[in-house]
Motif scaffolding. Sequence first.
Motif, PDB file in Angstrom:
ATOM      1  N   TRP A  73      57.160 -27.258  -9.519  1.00  0.00           N
ATOM      2  CA  TRP A  73      57.436 -25.827  -9.911  1.00  0.00           C
ATOM      3  C   TRP A  73      57.437 -25.034 -10.913  1.00  0.00           C
ATOM      4  N   ARG A  74      56.932 -23.693 -10.639  1.00  0.00           N
ATOM      5  CA  ARG A  74      57.246 -22.556 -11.492  1.00  0.00           C
ATOM      6  C   ARG A  74      57.839 -21.962 -11.222  1.00  0.00           C
ATOM      7  N   PRO A 112      56.798 -23.222  -5.644  1.00  0.00           N
ATOM      8  CA  PRO A 112      56.124 -25.335  -5.349  1.00  0.00           C
ATOM      9  C   PRO A 112      54.925 -25.228  -6.465  1.00  0.00           C
ATOM     10  N   ARG A 113      54.391 -26.428  -6.934  1.00  0.00           N
ATOM     11  CA  ARG A 113      53.114 -26.437  -7.886  1.00  0.00           C
ATOM     12  C   ARG A 113      51.520 -27.010  -6.458  1.00  0.00           C
ATOM     13  N   GLY A 114      52.948 -28.176  -5.198  1.00  0.00           N
ATOM     14  CA  GLY A 114      52.281 -27.964  -4.246  1.00  0.00           C
ATOM     15  C   GLY A 114      52.385 -27.352  -2.882  1.00  0.00           C
ATOM     16  N   PRO A 115      52.328 -27.924  -1.973  1.00  0.00           N
ATOM     17  CA  PRO A 115      52.472 -27.663  -0.335  1.00  0.00           C
ATOM     18  C   PRO A 115      53.884 -26.647  -0.522  1.00  0.00           C
ATOM     19  N   ARG A 134      65.677 -21.043   0.918  1.00  0.00           N
ATOM     20  CA  ARG A 134      65.539 -19.298   1.964  1.00  0.00           C
ATOM     21  C   ARG A 134      63.983 -19.664   2.156  1.00  0.00           C
ATOM     22  N   ASP A 135      63.274 -19.805   2.017  1.00  0.00           N
ATOM     23  CA  ASP A 135      61.883 -20.351   1.954  1.00  0.00           C
ATOM     24  C   ASP A 135      61.231 -21.155   1.213  1.00  0.00           C
ATOM     25  N   PRO A 136      60.557 -22.356   1.713  1.00  0.00           N
ATOM     26  CA  PRO A 136      60.475 -23.854   0.785  1.00  0.00           C
ATOM     27  C   PRO A 136      59.209 -23.382   0.630  1.00  0.00           C
ATOM     28  N   CYS A 137      58.200 -22.194   0.517  1.00  0.00           N
ATOM     29  CA  CYS A 137      57.543 -21.874   0.540  1.00  0.00           C
ATOM     30  C   CYS A 137      57.553 -20.711  -1.307  1.00  0.00           C
ATOM     31  N   GLY A 138      58.230 -20.755  -1.633  1.00  0.00           N
ATOM     32  CA  GLY A 138      59.393 -19.695  -2.646  1.00  0.00           C
ATOM     33  C   GLY A 138      60.879 -19.046  -2.292  1.00  0.00           C
ATOM     34  N   GLN A 139      61.346 -20.258  -3.724  1.00  0.00           N
ATOM     35  CA  GLN A 139      62.936 -19.265  -3.595  1.00  0.00           C
ATOM     36  C   GLN A 139      63.369 -18.303  -4.746  1.00  0.00           C
TER      37      GLN A 139
END
Length: 200
Positions: free
Chosen positions: A108-109, A121-124, A73-78
Amino acid sequence: MILVEETTLADAALPVAELRAYLRLGTGFDLADDGDENRALAGFLRAAMATIEGRTGKVLLRRDYRLVLQDWRDPCGQPLPMAPVGRVDAVQIEAADGSLRTLPPDSWRLVEDVMRPLIRPRGPALPEVPDGGSAVIRFTAGFADDWALVPADLAQAVLMLAARYYEDRGQEAGRALPMGVSALIERWRAVRVLAGRGAR
């Protein structure tokens, strides 16, 4: 989005004794204490739990789930569709040929939240999902393993609704929740995080 419940609750985990006591106190019914009656009460409890969990997005007794997404849904936070989430066992990318790649746990976390848990993600960004593939998240959600540790208002809502199902058996039940049940679950209700234009 496909959400699969991978754990089946045993009848022993359900508050059958509590429902029996509630029915006797609430309506004065003299219930037969036998296996058939207990199985029927367990069925009403399962139906009531499914309704309450569906209305709130909260899992009462812990179970394992598998969430399959065509894309993030959002690659910065699902967001995860059920809460509370206590553990994420795996985040995977499935290719079009069915092969699975498990993402390293340090990439990821889990952001724990009783209303809106997320995989960040722990990255971008979370990795791209290939065409024809999917993202798979395996997680455990629920307030407790023991019914006594379920929040009191949600537990009471389940008993009240199961009692209504018991009393209405053999009749066509209405779609609306009883007012008392709606009041009990109101503070737990949240806008479904996977609904809307961005859901896939």
